[in-house]
Design an enzyme around this catalytic site. Sequence first.
Site, mmCIF file in Angstrom:
data_model
loop_
_atom_site.group_PDB
_atom_site.id
_atom_site.type_symbol
_atom_site.label_atom_id
_atom_site.label_comp_id
_atom_site.label_asym_id
_atom_site.label_seq_id
_atom_site.Cartn_x
_atom_site.Cartn_y
_atom_site.Cartn_z
ATOM 1 N N ASP A 1 0.853 -1.179 0.000
ATOM 2 C CA ASP A 1 0.000 0.000 0.000
ATOM 3 C C ASP A 1 0.901 1.246 0.000
ATOM 4 O O ASP A 1 1.780 1.355 -0.843
ATOM 5 C CB ASP A 1 -0.961 -0.068 1.202
ATOM 6 N N HIS B 1 -7.176 -6.192 -1.220
ATOM 7 C CA HIS B 1 -6.085 -5.235 -1.025
ATOM 8 C C HIS B 1 -5.047 -5.676 0.001
ATOM 9 O O HIS B 1 -3.878 -5.342 -0.111
ATOM 10 C CB HIS B 1 -6.675 -3.890 -0.606
#
Length: 328
Positions: free
Chosen positions: A107, A305
């Site tokens: 991320d 994610h």
Amino acid sequence: MSQPAQAMDVTHRMVPTPAGRIHLVEQGTGPLVLLVHGFPESWYSWRRQLPALAAAGYRAVAVDVRGYGRSSKPESVAAYRMLDLVEDGAAVVHALGEDTAVIVGHDWGATIAANSALVRPDVFRAVGLLSVPYAPRGGPRPSEIFAGMGGEEEFYVSYFQEPGRAEAEIEPDVRGWLGGFYAALSGDTMPPSGAPDPHFVSRGGTLRDRFPADRLPAWLGEDDLDFYAGEFERTGLGGALGRYRNMDRDWEDLADFDGAPITQPSLFLGGALDASTTWLTAAIDAYPATLPGLRSSHILDGCGHWIQQERPEEVNRHLTDWLASLPA
């Protein structure tokens, strides 16, 4: 189920950096692999990688990025600019008695890792990127791009950029907000196709309006959520959100790297259901030019994610295979 943080066979320490101090957790001996988390996480997001990397013969070190966990939390928003985070990473490497390291990020950590490889190639000899593809600096000012996304709705990055606004949503119920945010972006609990997109905010609404409210993803145990919530209840969210509030400043700071490729050996892992992968397919397609040292790239089917937590065994296998391919 993950081990509670206090039960893990790891070493915690503080090291001096430009931030003041960085808290890190390490396990194993061998070549140094620095693990950098994203938002809204901590060193703990690497809890399933630390023992696997240690068992494979590496010194695995997961940091709390400045503003998170036990690391220093400067007051100034400008203290969370990318160049400062790059120097934190280099300082950690040197504080651990090493000259170089492999850096792996997820991320925002992937963006930190990519820029670390660009700005400090003397320190970072290889780079692994999880979930967020590398896209060289360029184009219009980021705030202008984000402001034009979403039509009548507001993109979450713009929502996060206004100091105090997201904090007012999150901090009254940190645990509930985090659980919903993690679920909204996880492969097994994200809203179905066609449902309102949790990356956008209705005018006058909040991000949480679109989070799943009745379930946690399979990778997130109650103890795991307790740990994350406890960290942010103690620190607040201002330091973590500072990363979003420096994107225009980073764009200015990194002007000398406009369009620059990362030439070190690299790895990319993404989730097939992750918006970071699907929205940025053009960046992935450009890897022959932007990541000429790419040695391994994999998109994990059915994964969202939080890739190293959703699919730890697959991620660990790809990581250790890639690390074994690197020059000594």
